[in-house]
Design a protein around this motif. Structure first.
Motif, PDB file in Angstrom:
ATOM      1  N   PHE A 142       4.604  36.360  49.953  1.00  0.00           N
ATOM      2  CA  PHE A 142       5.280  34.994  50.812  1.00  0.00           C
ATOM      3  C   PHE A 142       4.942  33.729  49.847  1.00  0.00           C
ATOM      4  O   PHE A 142       4.181  33.516  49.165  1.00  0.00           O
ATOM      5  CB  PHE A 142       4.412  35.117  51.997  1.00  0.00           C
ATOM      6  CG  PHE A 142       4.873  36.282  52.773  1.00  0.00           C
ATOM      7  CD1 PHE A 142       5.896  35.961  53.778  1.00  0.00           C
ATOM      8  CD2 PHE A 142       3.922  37.454  52.855  1.00  0.00           C
ATOM      9  CE1 PHE A 142       6.230  37.055  54.409  1.00  0.00           C
ATOM     10  CE2 PHE A 142       4.739  38.531  53.288  1.00  0.00           C
ATOM     11  CZ  PHE A 142       5.758  38.332  54.099  1.00  0.00           C
ATOM     12  N   SER A 143       6.104  32.878  50.100  1.00  0.00           N
ATOM     13  CA  SER A 143       6.170  31.666  49.258  1.00  0.00           C
ATOM     14  C   SER A 143       5.225  30.345  49.958  1.00  0.00           C
ATOM     15  O   SER A 143       5.691  30.416  51.149  1.00  0.00           O
ATOM     16  CB  SER A 143       7.711  31.383  49.003  1.00  0.00           C
ATOM     17  OG  SER A 143       7.613  30.207  48.397  1.00  0.00           O
ATOM     18  N   PRO A 144       4.572  29.740  49.161  1.00  0.00           N
ATOM     19  CA  PRO A 144       4.182  29.743  47.843  1.00  0.00           C
ATOM     20  C   PRO A 144       3.150  30.870  47.621  1.00  0.00           C
ATOM     21  O   PRO A 144       2.160  30.626  48.329  1.00  0.00           O
ATOM     22  CB  PRO A 144       3.887  28.224  47.422  1.00  0.00           C
ATOM     23  CG  PRO A 144       3.558  27.644  48.663  1.00  0.00           C
ATOM     24  CD  PRO A 144       4.094  28.518  49.890  1.00  0.00           C
ATOM     25  N   VAL A 145       3.645  31.860  46.758  1.00  0.00           N
ATOM     26  CA  VAL A 145       2.539  32.875  46.630  1.00  0.00           C
ATOM     27  C   VAL A 145       1.067  32.369  46.440  1.00  0.00           C
ATOM     28  O   VAL A 145       0.123  33.165  46.910  1.00  0.00           O
ATOM     29  CB  VAL A 145       2.975  33.823  45.276  1.00  0.00           C
ATOM     30  CG1 VAL A 145       2.112  35.118  45.284  1.00  0.00           C
ATOM     31  CG2 VAL A 145       4.543  34.176  45.820  1.00  0.00           C
ATOM     32  N   PRO A 146       0.782  31.242  45.577  1.00  0.00           N
ATOM     33  CA  PRO A 146      -0.507  30.959  45.277  1.00  0.00           C
ATOM     34  C   PRO A 146      -1.288  30.565  46.635  1.00  0.00           C
ATOM     35  O   PRO A 146      -2.554  30.347  46.610  1.00  0.00           O
ATOM     36  CB  PRO A 146      -0.950  29.785  43.975  1.00  0.00           C
ATOM     37  CG  PRO A 146       0.828  30.051  43.635  1.00  0.00           C
ATOM     38  CD  PRO A 146       1.605  30.616  44.661  1.00  0.00           C
ATOM     39  N   LEU A 150      -1.034  36.302  52.640  1.00  0.00           N
ATOM     40  CA  LEU A 150      -0.532  37.955  52.923  1.00  0.00           C
ATOM     41  C   LEU A 150       0.551  38.532  51.739  1.00  0.00           C
ATOM     42  O   LEU A 150       1.003  37.918  51.040  1.00  0.00           O
ATOM     43  CB  LEU A 150       0.463  37.515  54.170  1.00  0.00           C
ATOM     44  CG  LEU A 150       1.046  38.973  54.884  1.00  0.00           C
ATOM     45  CD1 LEU A 150      -0.330  39.952  55.129  1.00  0.00           C
ATOM     46  CD2 LEU A 150       2.017  38.852  55.821  1.00  0.00           C
ATOM     47  N   VAL A 151       0.295  39.846  51.676  1.00  0.00           N
ATOM     48  CA  VAL A 151       1.114  40.732  51.096  1.00  0.00           C
ATOM     49  C   VAL A 151       1.370  41.912  51.824  1.00  0.00           C
ATOM     50  O   VAL A 151       0.449  42.486  52.510  1.00  0.00           O
ATOM     51  CB  VAL A 151       0.674  41.125  49.647  1.00  0.00           C
ATOM     52  CG1 VAL A 151      -0.908  41.660  49.661  1.00  0.00           C
ATOM     53  CG2 VAL A 151       1.708  41.940  48.854  1.00  0.00           C
ATOM     54  N   GLU A 152       2.665  42.147  51.977  1.00  0.00           N
ATOM     55  CA  GLU A 152       3.004  43.393  52.789  1.00  0.00           C
ATOM     56  C   GLU A 152       3.258  44.625  51.898  1.00  0.00           C
ATOM     57  O   GLU A 152       4.103  44.501  50.817  1.00  0.00           O
ATOM     58  CB  GLU A 152       4.273  43.055  53.512  1.00  0.00           C
ATOM     59  CG  GLU A 152       4.141  42.311  54.631  1.00  0.00           C
ATOM     60  CD  GLU A 152       5.487  42.018  55.366  1.00  0.00           C
ATOM     61  OE1 GLU A 152       5.749  42.330  56.642  1.00  0.00           O
ATOM     62  OE2 GLU A 152       6.608  41.586  54.852  1.00  0.00           O
ATOM     63  N   ILE A 153       2.432  45.643  51.997  1.00  0.00           N
ATOM     64  CA  ILE A 153       2.575  46.921  51.070  1.00  0.00           C
ATOM     65  C   ILE A 153       3.755  47.621  51.952  1.00  0.00           C
ATOM     66  O   ILE A 153       3.296  48.052  53.190  1.00  0.00           O
ATOM     67  CB  ILE A 153       1.338  47.650  51.286  1.00  0.00           C
ATOM     68  CG1 ILE A 153       0.245  46.562  50.353  1.00  0.00           C
ATOM     69  CG2 ILE A 153       1.411  48.633  50.319  1.00  0.00           C
ATOM     70  CD1 ILE A 153      -1.058  47.171  49.995  1.00  0.00           C
ATOM     71  N   THR A 173      -7.880  42.633  44.804  1.00  0.00           N
ATOM     72  CA  THR A 173      -8.596  42.084  43.419  1.00  0.00           C
ATOM     73  C   THR A 173      -7.721  40.722  43.221  1.00  0.00           C
ATOM     74  O   THR A 173      -8.156  39.501  42.726  1.00  0.00           O
ATOM     75  CB  THR A 173      -7.800  42.989  42.397  1.00  0.00           C
ATOM     76  OG1 THR A 173      -8.298  44.129  42.588  1.00  0.00           O
ATOM     77  CG2 THR A 173      -8.048  42.493  40.870  1.00  0.00           C
ATOM     78  N   ILE A 174      -6.362  40.451  43.758  1.00  0.00           N
ATOM     79  CA  ILE A 174      -5.981  39.091  43.425  1.00  0.00           C
ATOM     80  C   ILE A 174      -5.988  38.104  44.634  1.00  0.00           C
ATOM     81  O   ILE A 174      -5.660  37.231  44.784  1.00  0.00           O
ATOM     82  CB  ILE A 174      -4.231  39.320  42.998  1.00  0.00           C
ATOM     83  CG1 ILE A 174      -3.554  39.802  44.103  1.00  0.00           C
ATOM     84  CG2 ILE A 174      -4.264  40.025  41.821  1.00  0.00           C
ATOM     85  CD1 ILE A 174      -2.157  39.496  44.004  1.00  0.00           C
ATOM     86  N   GLY A 175      -7.073  38.610  45.897  1.00  0.00           N
ATOM     87  CA  GLY A 175      -7.461  37.486  46.739  1.00  0.00           C
ATOM     88  C   GLY A 175      -6.534  37.680  47.815  1.00  0.00           C
ATOM     89  O   GLY A 175      -6.471  36.672  48.446  1.00  0.00           O
ATOM     90  N   LYS A 176      -5.631  38.673  48.113  1.00  0.00           N
ATOM     91  CA  LYS A 176      -4.754  38.674  49.049  1.00  0.00           C
ATOM     92  C   LYS A 176      -5.076  39.786  50.068  1.00  0.00           C
ATOM     93  O   LYS A 176      -5.853  40.656  50.186  1.00  0.00           O
ATOM     94  CB  LYS A 176      -3.455  39.152  48.537  1.00  0.00           C
ATOM     95  CG  LYS A 176      -2.772  38.236  47.696  1.00  0.00           C
ATOM     96  CD  LYS A 176      -2.158  36.973  48.050  1.00  0.00           C
ATOM     97  CE  LYS A 176      -1.786  35.932  46.887  1.00  0.00           C
ATOM     98  NZ  LYS A 176      -1.929  34.563  47.216  1.00  0.00           N
TER      99      LYS A 176
END
Ligand SMILES: NC(=O)c1ccc[n+]([C@@H]2O[C@H](COP(=O)([O-])OP(=O)(O)OC[C@H]3O[C@@H](n4cnc5c(N)ncnc54)[C@H](O)[C@@H]3O)[C@@H](O)[C@H]2O)c1
Length: 282
Positions: A142-146, A150-153, A173-176
Motif C-alpha cells: 500500500f502507498s506510501p509503502v515505507p 499492510l501487505v496482502e499475500i 522481515t521487512i516490518g510489515k
C-alpha cells in the motif's frame, strides 16, 4: 527464507517504496527499470524519500548512506539472475506484466519466488503457462509503502504452502503485517475501498459538494486520515481506472464501473499527485 537480494521490477511509486522498505530492513535490493533515465528517476525517488527522514532527524547520515548503499539499479533483466524473490511492480496492464514475467522466468533460478504487486489482476492469469506456478503469488503493498504497515499475500490456486510461508516470513522481515487473501480481483482492501472512492467521485461529478468538503466530511466525520478524493489523487487516477476495469471484469457489479469523470481526467492527463494535478493542484 533468505532473500539476498530482493529484486524489484519497476522503480515507480510502488517499486521505489518496496525497495526502500526492504533496504531499510537490511536486505540488499536490485531495482530494474526500462532504461537509464527510469533508473535515475527511481534512485531520485528513493533518495528523496530516505532524505526526508534524515532531514526530519529520524535517520542519521550514516544510516541514510547505509540504506541507499544497499540498493542498486539496472536496466538489464539479466542482472536479476541471483534474486531469491522478485517483486514485479510495473504498470497495471496484463499484457505488459505477462510479457515481463515470461522474460523473467528465463533469467531467474527455478526456485526463485515471483510476486506481483498487482492491485487487481488475478495471479493465476499472470502465472498462466509459466514454469513452476507454485512459486507465484501476490504481494500487494500500500502507498506510501515505507509508511503503510499492510501487505496482502495473495494465494493463487497453484501457489504452494512453502511459497506462502516464505512470503509471510518476508513480510515480517521487512516490518510489515500480512493478511492472506484469495486470488480474486481486488483482494480484501480494494474490493471494499474502490466502491467508496467511486461513490465520492460520482458525488463530486453530480455537484453534490466540493472536493474539499467531501474530503473534510470523511476526515472530520469518520476520522479518516485523508478524504476519498485526495486518496484518489495519491493512488493515481490512471491506476484506479485500471483497477475499476479489472474489478468490473471479474464481478460485473455497477459499483466498480468507473464514472465518466474518472475516464475524462485520465484521458486529460490529470492523474493526481504524480502529474501535479487531479482533483487538486499540487
Ligand atoms: N499506486 C498505488 O497506490 C498502488 C498500490 C498498490 C499496488 N499498485 C500496483 O503497483 C504496480 C505499479 O504501480 P505504480 O503506481 O508504482 O506505477 P508507476 O507508473 O509509478 O511505476 C511503474 C514503473 O514500471 C516501470 N516499467 C515499465 N515497464 C517496465 C519493464 N518492462 N521493466 C521494468 N520496469 C518497467 C516504469 O518505468 C515505472 O517506473 C501496478 O500493478 C499497480 O496496480 C499501485
Amino acid at each position: 527464507m533468505k532473500v539476498e537480494p530482493l529484486a524489484v521490477l519497476g522503480g515507480g511509486l510502488m517499486g521505489s517504496g518496496i525497495a526502500e522498505s526492504a533496504a531499510s530492513a537490511g536486505l540488499p535490493v536490485i531495482v530494474r527499470d526500462v532504461d537509464k533515465e527510469a533508473c535515475a528517476a527511481a534512485r531520485a525517488r528513493i533518495e528523496g524519500s530516505v532524505g526526508r527522514l534524515r532531514d526530519k532527524g529520524r535517520l542519521t547520515d550514516a544510516r541514510f548512506e547505509e540504506i541507499l548503499g544497499r540498493i542498486s539499479y539496472t536496466a538489464e533483466l539479466e542482472d536479476l539472475a541471483d534474486a531469491d524473490l522478485v517483486i514485479e511492480a510495473v504498470p497495471e496492464n496484463l499484457e505488459l506484466k505477462r510479457a515481463i514475467l515470461a522474460e523473467l522466468v528465463e533469467v531467474v533460478a527455478p526456485e526463485a519466488l515471483i510476486a506481483s504487486n498487482t492491485s487487481s489482476l488475478a495471479i493465476a492469469q499472470l502465472a498462466s503457462g509459466m514454469p513452476a506456478p507454485e512459486r507465484f503469488l501476490g504481494l500487494h503493498f500500500f502507498s506510501p509503502v515505507p509508511v503503510m504497515a499492510l501487505v496482502e499475500i495473495v494465494v493463487a490456486l497453484r501457489t504452494s504452502e512453502a511459497t506462502r510461508e516464505a512470503a509471510e516470513g518476508f513480510a515480517v522481515t521487512i516490518g510489515k503485517e500480512a493478511i492472506v487473501a484469495k486470488d480474486r480481483s481486488g483482494f480484501v482492501v480494494n474490493m471494499l475501498l474502490v466502491p467508496y472512492l467511486m461513490a465520492a467521485m460520482r458525488m463530486y461529478e453530480e455537484g453534490f459538494a466540493t472536493a474539499a468538503d467531501i474530503d473534510r466530511g470523511m476526515q472530520l466525520g469518520c476520522g479518516h486520515p485523508m478524504g476519498p478524493l485526495a486518496l484518489c489523487d495519491m493512488i493515481g487516477l490512471d491506476v484506479l481506472c485500471m483497477v475499476c476495469d479489472s474489478l468490473y471484469d471479474e464481478y460485473r457489479r455497477p459499483e466498480y464501473v468507473p464514472p465518466p469523470i474518472l475516464r475524462r481526467m485520465v484521458e486529460s492527463g490529470l492523474f493526481g499527485r504524480k502529474a501535479n494535478a487531479g482533483f487538486y493542484e499540487y
